[in-house]
Design a protein around this motif. Structure first.
Motif, short mmCIF file in Angstrom:
data_model
loop_
_atom_site.label_atom_id
_atom_site.label_comp_id
_atom_site.label_asym_id
_atom_site.label_seq_id
_atom_site.Cartn_x
_atom_site.Cartn_y
_atom_site.Cartn_z
N TYR A 124 -0.02 -4.21 -6.45
CA TYR A 124 -0.35 -2.80 -6.65
C TYR A 124 0.91 -2.08 -7.09
CZ TYR A 124 -2.07 1.91 -5.44
OH TYR A 124 -2.43 3.23 -5.47
N SER A 125 0.76 -0.85 -7.57
CA SER A 125 1.93 -0.11 -8.05
C SER A 125 2.91 0.22 -6.93
CB SER A 125 1.49 1.18 -8.76
OG SER A 125 0.67 1.96 -7.90
N HIS A 126 2.43 0.22 -5.68
CA HIS A 126 3.28 0.46 -4.51
C HIS A 126 3.08 -0.66 -3.50
CE1 HIS A 126 4.16 4.50 -5.97
NE2 HIS A 126 2.86 4.69 -6.15
N ASP A 127 4.09 -0.87 -2.68
CA ASP A 127 3.97 -1.86 -1.61
C ASP A 127 3.05 -1.32 -0.52
OD1 ASP A 127 5.74 -3.49 -2.96
OD2 ASP A 127 7.50 -2.66 -1.93
N ALA A 128 2.32 -2.22 0.13
CA ALA A 128 1.45 -1.85 1.23
C ALA A 128 2.20 -1.97 2.55
CB ALA A 128 0.20 -2.72 1.24
N VAL A 129 1.65 -1.33 3.59
CA VAL A 129 2.26 -1.32 4.91
C VAL A 129 1.28 -1.91 5.92
CG1 VAL A 129 3.15 0.14 6.77
CG2 VAL A 129 3.70 0.68 4.39
N LEU A 130 1.76 -2.86 6.70
CA LEU A 130 0.98 -3.42 7.80
C LEU A 130 1.70 -3.06 9.09
CD1 LEU A 130 -1.31 -5.14 8.97
CD2 LEU A 130 0.11 -7.16 8.60
N MET A 131 1.11 -2.14 9.87
CA MET A 131 1.73 -1.69 11.11
C MET A 131 1.55 -2.74 12.20
SD MET A 131 2.96 1.26 10.30
CE MET A 131 3.38 1.89 11.92
N LEU A 132 2.51 -2.78 13.11
CA LEU A 132 2.43 -3.69 14.25
C LEU A 132 1.20 -3.38 15.10
CD1 LEU A 132 3.68 -5.93 16.01
CD2 LEU A 132 5.06 -4.16 17.13
N SER A 133 0.83 -2.11 15.17
CA SER A 133 -0.33 -1.70 15.97
C SER A 133 -1.66 -2.00 15.28
CB SER A 133 -0.24 -0.20 16.28
OG SER A 133 -0.18 0.55 15.07
N SER A 134 -1.61 -2.43 14.01
CA SER A 134 -2.84 -2.66 13.24
C SER A 134 -3.20 -4.14 13.13
CB SER A 134 -2.71 -2.07 11.84
OG SER A 134 -2.55 -0.68 11.89
N MET A 135 -2.64 -4.96 14.02
CA MET A 135 -2.95 -6.38 13.96
C MET A 135 -3.03 -6.96 15.36
SD MET A 135 0.46 -8.40 12.89
CE MET A 135 -0.44 -9.89 13.31
N ASN A 136 -3.67 -8.11 15.47
CA ASN A 136 -3.78 -8.80 16.75
C ASN A 136 -2.45 -9.45 17.11
OD1 ASN A 136 -6.42 -8.13 17.20
ND2 ASN A 136 -7.25 -10.06 16.41
N LEU A 137 -2.10 -9.37 18.35
CA LEU A 137 -0.90 -10.05 18.83
C LEU A 137 -1.19 -11.54 19.01
CD1 LEU A 137 0.33 -7.46 21.46
CD2 LEU A 137 1.25 -7.86 19.17
N PRO A 138 -0.16 -12.38 19.00
CA PRO A 138 -0.39 -13.83 19.13
C PRO A 138 -1.15 -14.22 20.40
CG PRO A 138 1.87 -13.40 18.41
CD PRO A 138 1.26 -12.07 18.74
N ASP A 139 -0.97 -13.47 21.51
CA ASP A 139 -1.68 -13.82 22.74
C ASP A 139 -3.13 -13.35 22.73
OD1 ASP A 139 -1.37 -11.11 23.01
OD2 ASP A 139 0.10 -11.23 24.65
N GLY A 140 -3.50 -12.52 21.75
CA GLY A 140 -4.88 -12.08 21.61
C GLY A 140 -5.30 -11.00 22.58
N ILE A 141 -4.38 -10.48 23.39
CA ILE A 141 -4.73 -9.46 24.38
C ILE A 141 -4.59 -8.07 23.76
CG2 ILE A 141 -4.13 -8.49 26.64
CD1 ILE A 141 -3.00 -11.22 27.39
N GLN A 142 -5.59 -7.23 23.98
CA GLN A 142 -5.56 -5.86 23.48
C GLN A 142 -4.73 -5.00 24.44
OE1 GLN A 142 -6.77 -4.92 20.56
NE2 GLN A 142 -7.58 -6.95 20.14
N ARG A 143 -3.56 -4.57 24.02
CA ARG A 143 -2.69 -3.75 24.86
C ARG A 143 -1.76 -2.94 23.97
NH1 ARG A 143 2.16 -6.26 24.53
NH2 ARG A 143 2.20 -8.52 24.17
N ARG A 144 -1.05 -2.04 24.61
CA ARG A 144 -0.08 -1.23 23.87
C ARG A 144 1.10 -2.09 23.44
NH1 ARG A 144 -0.39 4.32 24.22
NH2 ARG A 144 1.87 4.46 23.88
#
Length: 328
Positions: A113-133
């Motif tokens: 794309y014409s600009h780079d995209a951003v993937l936030m740390l809060s927008s993905m699953n953590l390796p342990d799979g637990i939903q937490r802050r």
């Protein structure tokens, strides 16, 4: 197809020209009224309160096209959809990209794309799979998840003040390995309900990114980390810490069989041929091209799939397939 440059002999040139002419005749008739080139006049009714959109302009009281493409109408809006445009992200698009930077609480991803995209740390699953802050420790361990030059799969979340944002909240998204990433023109990949394909016959996974990046790799079973208990998680972390010490069974698991690697290369070459010829890239057409290379009397070696003769065979088969589909 306009920029197609192959070293063809005279017979191959005639065969390829016939196939391309047949394809053009089959595809041009139904869209002849909607297709326009630069300076073509677009028939409109000015009494309806016309809204001129992208690719249109008013000259001497007439609406004319400023780009080559197809005329689209949405209520009162008239615009021209360019056939060979850059990738324009839409919410929900499945994309394949490459990590180019690890920044505080985010990764920057190249997605064609014409600009780079951003993937936030809060927008993905953590390796342990637990939903937490997310904590400061998670931020320090970001490179254990993705690092520079990693190929990942994600979904377009939307546009925000600091650019295009991605998300990877499902187990089917994440880091990709043991395969090839191919680049094709984005307009050849149409948006569909399903962009993830498991070719069981060949033991490979195929991801058709809407941004023109296509992934062909070894099949990976998608597991749900949410049901893994803490004991298994601790065992996995211990195994990761001892990467240098691998048992023979683990070494065998981490090895990609030669047959699978050949299937990956054969599928990747089929996509390259279709891209060069300018055909729409779908899983059905890719499978037909792969099977064509295998079903010939003398099986086409993988490196010869990029030769002139195979290009001609693919064009002839596609012309025959479209003519048969039109008769039905």
């Amino acid at each position: 197809m306009r920029g197609l440059q192959l070293s063809l002999n005279q017979t191959q040139k005639v065969r390829l020209q016939r196939a391309l002419e047949k394809l053009e005749s089959l595809s041009s008739k139904p869209n002849s009224n909607a297709s326009v080139i630069v300076a073509d006049s677009i028939p409109v009714n000015h009494e309806d309160g016309l809204l001129k959109g992208h690719g249109t302009s008013e000259v001497n009281g007439e609406v004319v096209a400023t780009v080559c493409g197809v005329v689209e109408r949405v209520n009162k809006l008239v615009y021209v959809r360019s056939l060979r445009a850059r990738y324009k992200p839409e919410v929900g698009d499945i994309i394949v990209g490459r990590v180019i930077e690890v920044a505080p609480k985010r990764w920057r991803v190249e997605i064609n794309y014409s600009h780079d995209a951003v993937l936030m740390l809060s927008s993905m699953n953590l390796p342990d799979g637990i939903q937490r802050r997310r904590t400061a420790l998670d931020e320090l361990n970001m490179r254990t998840i993705f690092e520079e030059n990693d190929v990942i799969c994600a979904e377009v979340r939307g546009f925000q003040y600091d650019g295009l944002h991605l998300q990877a909240r499902s187990q089917k998204y994440g880091k990709l390995g043991r395969g090839q990433m191919l680049t094709v023109p984005p307009y050849l990949v149409k948006r569909r309900k399903q962009h993830f394909h498991n070719l069981e016959k060949y033991g490979i996974d195929l991801i058709l990114g809407c941004n023109g990046f296509i992934w062909v790799g070894e099949h990976v079973e998608v597991t749900d980390d949410m049901v893994v208990d803490q004991v298994n998680n601790s065992e996995q972390q211990t195994a990761k810490a001892d990467k240098k010490i691998l048992s023979p069974e683990e070494q065998e698991r981490s090895y990609t069989p030669q047959e699978t690697r050949e299937n990956i290369c054969r599928t990747a070459n089929a996509i390259r041929v279709l891209s060069t010829l300018g055909f729409n890239i779908t899983v059905e057409v890719i499978m037909d091209t792969v099977e064509l290379s295998i079903s010939l009397k003398q099986q086409v070696p993988i490196h010869e799939m990029l030769g002139a003769e195979f290009y001609v065979l693919v064009a002839e088969k596609e012309a025959a397939r479209r003519s048969l589909t039109k008769k039905k």
